[in-house]
Design a protein around this motif. Structure first.
Motif, PDB file in Angstrom:
ATOM      1  N   UNK A  97       0.806  -1.221   0.153  1.00  0.00           N
ATOM      2  CA  UNK A  97      -0.002   0.051   0.049  1.00  0.00           C
ATOM      3  C   UNK A  97       0.789   1.264   0.050  1.00  0.00           C
ATOM      4  N   UNK A  98       0.657   2.338  -0.738  1.00  0.00           N
ATOM      5  CA  UNK A  98       1.279   3.342  -0.801  1.00  0.00           C
ATOM      6  C   UNK A  98       0.518   4.578   0.176  1.00  0.00           C
ATOM      7  N   UNK A  99       1.345   5.070   1.113  1.00  0.00           N
ATOM      8  CA  UNK A  99       0.884   6.064   2.221  1.00  0.00           C
ATOM      9  C   UNK A  99       0.575   7.162   1.435  1.00  0.00           C
ATOM     10  N   UNK A 100      -0.739   7.696   1.855  1.00  0.00           N
ATOM     11  CA  UNK A 100      -1.362   8.778   1.096  1.00  0.00           C
ATOM     12  C   UNK A 100      -1.032  10.129   1.599  1.00  0.00           C
ATOM     13  N   UNK A 101      -0.193  10.935   1.350  1.00  0.00           N
ATOM     14  CA  UNK A 101       0.087  12.266   2.011  1.00  0.00           C
ATOM     15  C   UNK A 101      -0.756  13.410   1.563  1.00  0.00           C
ATOM     16  N   UNK A 135      -3.555   1.982  -9.352  1.00  0.00           N
ATOM     17  CA  UNK A 135      -3.931   1.434  -8.018  1.00  0.00           C
ATOM     18  C   UNK A 135      -3.015   2.203  -7.116  1.00  0.00           C
ATOM     19  N   UNK A 136      -3.708   2.400  -5.773  1.00  0.00           N
ATOM     20  CA  UNK A 136      -2.769   2.958  -4.488  1.00  0.00           C
ATOM     21  C   UNK A 136      -2.564   1.923  -3.659  1.00  0.00           C
ATOM     22  N   UNK A 137      -3.014   0.824  -3.898  1.00  0.00           N
ATOM     23  CA  UNK A 137      -2.666  -0.715  -3.185  1.00  0.00           C
ATOM     24  C   UNK A 137      -2.685  -1.843  -3.803  1.00  0.00           C
ATOM     25  N   UNK A 155       0.196 -16.523  -7.088  1.00  0.00           N
ATOM     26  CA  UNK A 155       0.341 -15.186  -7.624  1.00  0.00           C
ATOM     27  C   UNK A 155      -1.164 -14.907  -7.486  1.00  0.00           C
ATOM     28  N   UNK A 156      -1.360 -13.385  -6.805  1.00  0.00           N
ATOM     29  CA  UNK A 156      -2.615 -13.062  -6.426  1.00  0.00           C
ATOM     30  C   UNK A 156      -2.564 -11.416  -6.615  1.00  0.00           C
ATOM     31  N   UNK A 157      -2.344 -11.184  -7.753  1.00  0.00           N
ATOM     32  CA  UNK A 157      -2.249  -9.659  -8.163  1.00  0.00           C
ATOM     33  C   UNK A 157      -3.593  -8.950  -8.143  1.00  0.00           C
ATOM     34  N   UNK A 158      -3.958  -8.043  -7.591  1.00  0.00           N
ATOM     35  CA  UNK A 158      -5.133  -7.205  -7.645  1.00  0.00           C
ATOM     36  C   UNK A 158      -5.016  -5.855  -7.078  1.00  0.00           C
ATOM     37  N   UNK A 159      -5.154  -4.808  -7.944  1.00  0.00           N
ATOM     38  CA  UNK A 159      -5.188  -3.566  -7.718  1.00  0.00           C
ATOM     39  C   UNK A 159      -6.172  -3.054  -6.865  1.00  0.00           C
ATOM     40  N   UNK A 160      -6.051  -2.069  -5.891  1.00  0.00           N
ATOM     41  CA  UNK A 160      -7.110  -1.353  -5.243  1.00  0.00           C
ATOM     42  C   UNK A 160      -7.097   0.113  -5.475  1.00  0.00           C
ATOM     43  N   UNK A 161      -7.973   0.843  -6.016  1.00  0.00           N
ATOM     44  CA  UNK A 161      -7.916   2.457  -6.154  1.00  0.00           C
ATOM     45  C   UNK A 161      -8.439   3.011  -4.974  1.00  0.00           C
ATOM     46  N   UNK A 162      -7.847   4.024  -4.776  1.00  0.00           N
ATOM     47  CA  UNK A 162      -8.253   5.131  -3.775  1.00  0.00           C
ATOM     48  C   UNK A 162      -8.423   4.308  -2.449  1.00  0.00           C
ATOM     49  N   UNK A 163      -7.468   3.664  -2.072  1.00  0.00           N
ATOM     50  CA  UNK A 163      -7.539   2.822  -0.900  1.00  0.00           C
ATOM     51  C   UNK A 163      -6.115   3.243   0.046  1.00  0.00           C
TER      52      UNK A 163
END
Length: 175
Positions: A97-101, A135-137, A155-163
């Motif tokens: 996950x990307x920290x969202x500043x 994706x953000x995570x 392998x379980x690649x799945x993007x999550x947006x605005x998370x």
């Protein structure tokens, strides 16, 4: 991957990325592992390992936690000792996950993000987030307890947006 009899045991997860451009806010990516029990294998995790922490039983440890991507080699490292994980656990999901500043930073805006998942010398996964640029995570790997108690990999690649990282931790089981 481990032999058919033994399954997987000790896993190393390595996350790397390049620092943000000079004068821009730091990019902070975080490795997160969620553990799931047989009672709720696709729901909320029983516990999360993230942000310079370790599991209550010491079987999953975040060994290195970077907030900038600066330095040589790995920026974040996590060790999973699946063969020591309690019998109640049937699934472990690993993600980033990307920290969202300020705003919503996506993987497509981070320079050279990549993750690898290795057991012993066998690379189970190498991924550069190329299929999840918006994706953000993202989840990247799933470990599940198979019949006979051995651990397998998918392998379980799945993007999550605005998370954000906290929300992502509770949604990882959806992967």
């Amino acid at each position: 991957m481990g032999s058919a009899n033994k399954g997987l045991s000790k896993i190393e997860v390595v996350l790397k990325w390049d620092p943000s451009p000079l004068g821009e806010p730091d990019h902070d990516l975080d490795l997160i592992a969620g553990t799931f029990t047989a009672d709720d294998p696709h729901g909320a995790p029983d516990y999360l390992v993230h942000f310079d922490s370790r599991s209550p039983d010491g079987t999953i440890t975040l060994n290195r936690d970077s907030r900038t991507g600066q330095g040589f080699g790995a920026d974040e490292e996590m060790t999973l000792e699946l063969d020591r994980l309690g019998d109640a656990y049937v699934r472990v999901i690993v993600g980033v996950a990307i920290q969202q500043g300020d705003g919503d930073l996506t993987f497509g805006e981070v320079a050279n993000p990549e993750i690898s998942v290795v057991e012993d010398r066998d690379e189970l996964l190498a991924y550069d987030f190329g299929t999840t640029p918006g994706a953000t995570a993202a989840t990247v790997a799933e470990f599940s307890r198979e019949p006979g108690g051995v651990w397998g990999f998918r392998r379980a690649v799945r993007g999550f947006e605005q998370t954000d990282p906290q929300t992502f931790g509770h949604r990882m089981g959806e992967a």
